[in-house]
Design an enzyme around this catalytic site. Structure first.
Site, PDB file in Angstrom:
ATOM      1  NE  ARG A  90      86.494   1.287  47.472  1.00 42.38           N
ATOM      2  CZ  ARG A  90      86.954   0.702  47.862  1.00 42.38           C
ATOM      3  NH1 ARG A  90      86.455   0.285  49.003  1.00 42.38           N
ATOM      4  NH2 ARG A  90      87.284  -0.591  47.654  1.00 42.38           N
TER       5      ARG A  90
ATOM      6  CD  GLU B  34      88.629   5.525  52.837  1.00 41.78           C
ATOM      7  OE1 GLU B  34      87.789   5.353  52.602  1.00 41.78           O
ATOM      8  OE2 GLU B  34      89.517   5.255  53.093  1.00 41.78           O
TER       9      GLU B  34
ATOM     10  CG  HIS C  45      88.807   1.668  54.012  1.00 45.55           C
ATOM     11  ND1 HIS C  45      89.281   2.484  52.993  1.00 45.55           N
ATOM     12  CD2 HIS C  45      88.591   0.798  53.849  1.00 45.55           C
ATOM     13  CE1 HIS C  45      88.419   2.015  51.652  1.00 45.55           C
ATOM     14  NE2 HIS C  45      88.275   0.164  52.542  1.00 45.55           N
TER      15      HIS C  45
END
Lengths: 313, 331
Positions: A232, A261, A279
């Site tokens: 993460r 993000e 991602h």
């Protein structure tokens, strides 16, 4: 089950939306700009939330849904779900382990190779016509380099097995040393970083692991070291990472995740020793479908009073 | 200057070896290494024309090093009546008249053993990149498109994908081992079945392609393998098929491949080599399902070191009548 309200927190999969639509009364949260209003009007029928790595179920949302029985996450990471709150309220929580392990591990190895062999830069070099003027420079071999893994769970283990096929010695850090493990254990991330060429973040994001990659770890990894993050964004102190890369104190980075993000620090865009991905760890057609099927499977099991397929709470 | 500290004999007692090269940074480094062990005959050192240098020096030479990709013809080789060993410093030796070497009984060694890991790594990099769209997604992020366009299109899973290796030599085998760890299902074609390999064997490329989702091309370029990946093979691979080439450009019918990619009749390609390097068909530049690299699979300091070591060690072994490594097997 068509009257059961399911709230999907953000767009994540057209296939999943379609399948949820067929079985439940699906509410697409992002289509309602007046959120408080929407929740007040519909909280009586919403019994399930489907979230993902971007938008989960925080305390505020859980409190706003008194009929909530289950949170089924379209992800394996549950850092966006308030697990304590769910436990307190008796809300079940499921995630999507195993089905995405291979894809995430493949991407971790892909990032190691892409950074060391500069594949994105090489591709740019050819496309820009520069090859006609001269050969590209030396890049670094991947096979045989020492890979350090933070977190030896399903994904970490899958990465280790792949690294072994490339003759890479593997070492790791974990909250506790694993018995009967053939890889070398280091009791701290800094020590692990000092003893590997490539450091891979593969642990869950919790309060303890936030910014587990800090200035000290980055310095220990050093100007020839490479950081790979498929965990993460908040695992890494991003401003520290950016300045280390800009100043040459860190050799390179392969990043699939970022602190905020979809924002990515623009200072990284000009660097040739980084690879930046949006991602996509589990981002294959096959795996996203399997993840969606698992979400549906868990919801159906719950509402049919059958055992959940992949419960966490 | 050569380092003779390891040898107390005068220069004349060191075995002579001939260095056939067009000077490059690599061949210059190699020459320095060689000079520590051998008397290196290099026409580039002499003011004489090459023909007279050869006339003076070639007759007693038993070993020759052909550095990088300098062409070596039968005409030149004929000038070395005592030649028994030819050491190549690349994996592919299509620039050497191997048929002539075979007829003369000259042993030939190449760099495959030194390069295999880096080439295998590069082949895997290209395949993962094409299937998971790594370079294309990196472009997407760097262009600032992620916040604007949202999620990136999905790629394809590697586990379960049928990968056909064209040429299961040292490089093919190392590639297969790595891809197997990703869950790919490996099969291969080769001049002959390899009894030690547990992968499924197909006797020809067409059958291999018909039973594969991706092909990794890593065989030598010869008259027989020129355009071995032709239109029929690529169509058999299918619309979702992927070709990865880390061998030589002419192994693939490049013009047909480009057409098939542009039409959407071939799923993708990862290419380190091209028919007319460094020219690359510009139709490929607009495609997101291709990944292009500038013939750099072995351009790492590790491979450069390994091939220097291999070259020196093979020469030492030759003069000591010991077994050689990375010997090219003639048909």
């Amino acid at each position: 089950m068509e009257s059961i309200g399911v709230l999907m927190t953000c767009p994540m999969s057209a296939y999943l939306e379609q399948e949820l639509d067929k079985r439940f009364k699906l509410f697409r949260f992002w289509q309602f700009p007046q959120r408080a209003q929407f929740l007040k009007e519909n909280c009586g029928s919403i019994r399930a939330v489907v979230g993902n790595a971007t938008v989960g179920a925080d305390a505020e949302l859980i409190d706003a849904l008194p009929k909530l029985e289950i949170v089924s996450s379209f992800s394996v990471g549950l850092d966006k779900v308030d697990l304590a709150k769910c436990k307190e309220k008796g809300v079940r929580v499921t995630n999507t382990p195993d089905v995405l392990t291979d894809d995430v591990a493949d991407l971790a190895i892909g990032l190691c190779l892409a950074v060391l062999r500069r594949i994105c830069e090489c591709d740019r070099y050819v496309r820009s016509g520069k090859w006609k003027k001269g050969d590209y420079k030396l890049t670094s071999k991947f096979s045989g380099k020492t890979v350090g893994i933070i977190g030896l769970g399903r994904i970490g283990t899958a990465i280790a097995k792949r690294a072994e096929a490339f003759n890479c010695p593997v070492c790791y850090y974990s909250r506790r040393e694993k018995p009967d493990c053939q890889y070398k254990y280091y009791p701290s991330v800094t020590e692990l970083a000092s003893n590997c060429n490539i450091l891979v973040v593969a642990c869950p994001l919790t309060e303890e692991t936030r910014h587990i990659i800090n200035r000290e770890v980055i310095d220990a990894l050093g100007p020839k070291g490479v950081l790979i993050n498929i965990g993460r964004g908040p695992h890494v102190d991003e401003p520290q990472l950016v300045s280390a890369l800009l100043e040459g104190r860190l050799g390179g980075a392969g990043l699939d995740v970022f602190e905020k993000e979809p924002e990515v620090p623009e200072e990284l865009f000009g660097l040739e020793n980084v690879v930046l991905l949006p991602h996509v760890g589990s981002g294959t057609v096959e795996t996203r479908q399997e993840m969606a099927d698992l979400v549906i499977g868990n919801l159906e099991a719950h509402f049919l009073s059958k055992p959940l397929l992949t419960p966490v709470v | 200057m050569s380092d003779n500290s390891t040898c107390s004999s005068p220069m004349e007692e060191l075995h002579p070896i001939f260095l056939h090269h067009l000077p490059s940074s690599f061949s210059v480094l190699l020459k320095t290494r060689l000079q520590a062990h051998f008397h290196v005959l290099d026409p580039c050192d002499s003011a004489e024309p090459v023909s007279s240098f050869l006339a003076s020096h070639a007759h007693s030479v038993r070993a020759l090093v052909c550095a990088v990709l300098t062409p070596l013809t039968a005409e030149t080789l004929e000038l070395f009546p005592s030649l028994h060993l030819l050491v190549g410093t690349s994996s592919g030796l299509d620039h050497v008249d191997l048929d002539y070497c075979r007829r003369r009984g000259i042993t030939v060694t190449n760099a495959s053993v030194a390069f295999a890991e880096d080439v295998a790594d590069h082949a895997v990099t290209l395949l993962i990149d094409v299937l998971r769209r790594i370079s294309a997604a990196d472009r997407f992020v760097r262009s600032g498109s992620w916040p604007v366009k949202g999620d990136y299109p999905l790629g394809s899973k590697l586990r379960g994908r049928r990968v056909g290796i064209v040429g299961l030599g040292t490089i093919g085998f190392q590639t297969a081992k790595r891809l197997a760890s990703l869950g790919c299902l490996i099969s291969y074609t080769s001049r002959s079945k390899k009894p030690s390999a547990s992968f499924a064997y197909y006797p020809d490329v067409l059958e291999l392609a018909s039973n594969s989702d991706a092909l990794i091309v890593c065989c030598p370029l010869t008259q027989e393998t020129y355009h071995i990946i032709n239109e029929e093979v690529m169509r058999a691979l299918g619309k979702r098929g992927v070709v990865v080439n880390v061998g030589r450009g002419p192994l693939i019918d490049e013009a047909r491949m480009v057409e098939l990619l542009v039409q959407g009749n071939l799923g993708g390609a990862g290419l380190d080599v091209f028919e007319h390097e460094p020219k690359v068909p510009k139709e490929l530049f607009g495609l997101d399902n291709v990944v292009l690299s500038p013939h750099c699979a072995v351009i790492t300091p590790e491979s450069f070191q390994a091939v220097q070591d291999l070259t020196v060690n093979n020469l030492i072994a030759f003069f000591a009548n010991k077994p050689l490594v990375s010997v090219v097997q003639f048909q």
